[in-house]
Enzyme design. Structure first.
Site, mmCIF file in Angstrom:
data_model
loop_
_atom_site.group_PDB
_atom_site.id
_atom_site.type_symbol
_atom_site.label_atom_id
_atom_site.label_comp_id
_atom_site.label_asym_id
_atom_site.label_seq_id
_atom_site.Cartn_x
_atom_site.Cartn_y
_atom_site.Cartn_z
ATOM 1 N N CYS A 120 0.871 -1.174 0.000
ATOM 2 C CA CYS A 120 0.000 0.000 0.000
ATOM 3 C C CYS A 120 0.903 1.218 0.000
ATOM 4 O O CYS A 120 2.085 1.112 0.313
ATOM 5 C CB CYS A 120 -0.919 0.003 1.209
ATOM 6 S SG CYS A 120 -2.308 1.147 0.987
ATOM 7 N N CYS A 122 -0.064 4.345 1.511
ATOM 8 C CA CYS A 122 -0.437 5.375 2.495
ATOM 9 C C CYS A 122 0.692 5.700 3.474
ATOM 10 O O CYS A 122 0.869 6.845 3.862
ATOM 11 C CB CYS A 122 -1.720 4.995 3.233
ATOM 12 S SG CYS A 122 -1.705 3.381 4.003
ATOM 13 N N CYS A 130 -3.938 6.243 0.021
ATOM 14 C CA CYS A 130 -3.402 4.995 -0.542
ATOM 15 C C CYS A 130 -3.114 5.102 -2.035
ATOM 16 O O CYS A 130 -2.746 4.111 -2.668
ATOM 17 C CB CYS A 130 -4.356 3.845 -0.257
ATOM 18 S SG CYS A 130 -4.719 3.654 1.505
ATOM 19 N N LYS A 195 -12.226 -5.057 1.634
ATOM 20 C CA LYS A 195 -11.659 -4.231 2.703
ATOM 21 C C LYS A 195 -12.566 -3.030 2.905
ATOM 22 O O LYS A 195 -12.770 -2.224 1.993
ATOM 23 C CB LYS A 195 -10.242 -3.780 2.343
ATOM 24 C CG LYS A 195 -9.639 -2.873 3.412
ATOM 25 C CD LYS A 195 -8.193 -2.535 3.141
ATOM 26 C CE LYS A 195 -7.668 -1.562 4.185
ATOM 27 N NZ LYS A 195 -6.281 -1.194 3.973
ATOM 28 N N LYS A 248 -11.742 -7.954 5.551
ATOM 29 C CA LYS A 248 -11.172 -7.115 6.602
ATOM 30 C C LYS A 248 -12.102 -5.947 6.900
ATOM 31 O O LYS A 248 -12.541 -5.309 5.948
ATOM 32 C CB LYS A 248 -9.825 -6.591 6.120
ATOM 33 C CG LYS A 248 -9.135 -5.679 7.089
ATOM 34 C CD LYS A 248 -7.925 -5.064 6.476
ATOM 35 C CE LYS A 248 -7.372 -4.041 7.437
ATOM 36 N NZ LYS A 248 -6.284 -3.308 6.902
ATOM 37 N N SER A 274 -6.695 -3.891 14.205
ATOM 38 C CA SER A 274 -6.176 -3.216 15.390
ATOM 39 C C SER A 274 -7.253 -2.871 16.413
ATOM 40 O O SER A 274 -7.099 -3.133 17.606
ATOM 41 C CB SER A 274 -5.411 -1.963 14.963
ATOM 42 O OG SER A 274 -6.226 -1.123 14.165
ATOM 43 N N TYR A 313 -3.088 -9.595 15.857
ATOM 44 C CA TYR A 313 -2.091 -9.121 16.822
ATOM 45 C C TYR A 313 -2.060 -10.020 18.059
ATOM 46 O O TYR A 313 -1.162 -9.905 18.881
ATOM 47 C CB TYR A 313 -2.399 -7.663 17.207
ATOM 48 C CG TYR A 313 -2.461 -6.765 15.985
ATOM 49 C CD1 TYR A 313 -1.296 -6.272 15.397
ATOM 50 C CD2 TYR A 313 -3.681 -6.471 15.372
ATOM 51 C CE1 TYR A 313 -1.338 -5.498 14.256
ATOM 52 C CE2 TYR A 313 -3.741 -5.700 14.222
ATOM 53 C CZ TYR A 313 -2.573 -5.216 13.663
ATOM 54 O OH TYR A 313 -2.623 -4.462 12.521
HETATM 55 C C1 PBG Z 1 -2.971 0.127 4.735
HETATM 56 C C2 PBG Z 1 -3.553 -0.752 5.788
HETATM 57 C C3 PBG Z 1 -4.390 -0.419 6.883
HETATM 58 C C4 PBG Z 1 -4.562 -1.597 7.610
HETATM 59 C C5 PBG Z 1 -3.869 -2.596 6.950
HETATM 60 N N1 PBG Z 1 -3.272 -2.056 5.818
HETATM 61 C C6 PBG Z 1 -4.932 0.880 7.294
HETATM 62 C C7 PBG Z 1 -5.967 1.552 6.506
HETATM 63 O O1 PBG Z 1 -6.431 1.068 5.475
HETATM 64 O O2 PBG Z 1 -6.322 2.658 6.900
HETATM 65 C C8 PBG Z 1 -5.346 -1.745 8.899
HETATM 66 C C9 PBG Z 1 -4.886 -2.820 9.827
HETATM 67 C C10 PBG Z 1 -5.436 -2.750 11.204
HETATM 68 O O3 PBG Z 1 -6.251 -1.881 11.570
HETATM 69 O O4 PBG Z 1 -5.045 -3.613 11.994
HETATM 70 N N2 PBG Z 1 -3.885 0.651 3.838
#
Ligand code: PBG
Length: 329
Positions: A120, A122, A130, A195, A248, A274, A313
């Site tokens: 990615c 970002c 992104c 996602k 996700k 997370s 995690y």
């Molecule tokens: C990158 C990415 C993100 C996550 C995984 N890859 C953040 C987002 O899309 O803002 C989130 C992972 C998590 O919250 O554990 N784009």
């Protein structure tokens, strides 16, 4: 066949009986542990919102990877925190980029551990989006070239699996053809297919220091209200060449995991993100829930919904808990 002829409690009498008929079993073989590679030397910063998770510099990351491998966890997924960010994410595909260095360091010390890399932009963009921007628009097709370059540079550094998480249209096809052109025909793609634009990513943005500087990600990540669209996204990624599909987040999206599992015969991953982790940690720290039992119930429910692979995690703790449970029966 109803009560008193059939008594469901017969099969719940003791742990041996219950384990005999148990439908879902969590295995350490299914877990992937996220690692955050940080620029600098001798860095091990605690991520405050995610107790137990640290940003690690390259000189510290192999030791952590070794600990993960010793627990029997087969794979890590790498995220990078580069020293510099710009408007074309140069550090994402630099030969000596942070993820590229981390891959080489881990492969040198722990060659048997599978390395998945999150692809990615970002974390490498000064604006935290992104994709490439024009004004406040996130451009799709020019972004694909940078994603493809990033994927190839990860593969060159030794990545075992490429995991695009950007949600640009057509990224899987672009990455597949770039990998193939560069002879990485055997490098699988694990696509973040469904996602969602989720507030559960909040703590991750502290860990990866990647919040968008303006607006949000809703013009590329999915609307949490949609389910049918997830199947469309999944089918597109499969047509474009994905080897593993991902949903996700996981916990609020068990219906999506179950739907994808029943529709599609590809390996399915789910990302226990997370915010899902932080909620468990916070409530456990207050003594309001039991961390081990709640975390294991959550992971089991993700598996029960249909996930073959879980990115979490909790992986290191879960590896220990799974072992504990096995030795008890
Ligand atoms: C990158 C990415 C993100 C996550 C995984 N890859 C953040 C987002 O899309 O803002 C989130 C992972 C998590 O919250 O554990 N784009």
């Amino acid at each position: 066949m109803f009560y008193p002829t059939y008594r469901p409690r017969r099969l719940r009498q003791n742990e041996k009986m219950r384990s005999l008929v148990r439908e879902t079993e969590l295995s350490v073989n299914d877990l992937i542990y996220p690692l955050f590679a940080m620029w600098g030397h001798n860095v091990a910063n605690d991520v405050l919102a995610m107790p137990g998770v640290r940003q690690l510099s390259v000189d510290n990351i192999a030791a952590e990877a070794e600990e993960v491998a010793k627990l029997g966890i087969p794979a890590v997924i790498l995220f990078g925190l580069p020293e510099t960010k710009d408007e074309v994410a140069s550090s994402a595909y630099a030969e000596n980029g942070i993820v590229q260095q981390a891959i080489r360091a881990i492969k040198r010390e722990v060659p048997e551990l599978l390395i998945v890399t999150d692809v990615c932009l970002c974390e490498y963009m000064s604006h935290g989006h992104c994709g490439v921007i024009r004004g406040e628009e996130i451009l799709n097709d020019v972004t694909l070239e940078l994603l493809a370059k990033t994927a190839v540079s990860h593969a060159e550094a030794g990545a075992d699996i490429i995991a695009p998480s950007d949600m640009m249209d057509g990224r899987v096809a672009a990455i597949r053809s770039a990998l193939d052109e560069n002879s990485f025909i055997n490098t699988p793609i694990m696509a973040y297919s469904a996602k969602y634009a989720s507030y559960f990513y909040g703590p991750f943005r502290e860990a990866a220091e990647s919040p968008p500087a303006f607006g949000d990600r809703r013009s590329y990540q999915m609307d949490p209200a949609n389910a049918v669209e997830a199947l469309r996204e999944v089918n597109l990624d499969i047509e474009e060449g994905a080897d593993i599909i991902m949903v996700k987040p996981a916990l609020s999206y068990l219906d999506i995991i179950a739907a994808v599992h029943s529709e599609v015969d590809y390996p399915l991953a789910a990302y226990n993100v997370s915010g899902e982790y932080s909620m468990v940690k916070a409530a456990a720290a207050k003594g309001w829930i039991d961390e081990k039992n709640v975390a294991m119930e959550i992971l089991t429910s993700i598996k029960r919904a249909g996930a073959d692979i879980i990115l979490t995690y909790h992986a290191k703790d879960a590896a220990g808990w799974i072992k504990e449970e096995k030795s008890r029966v």
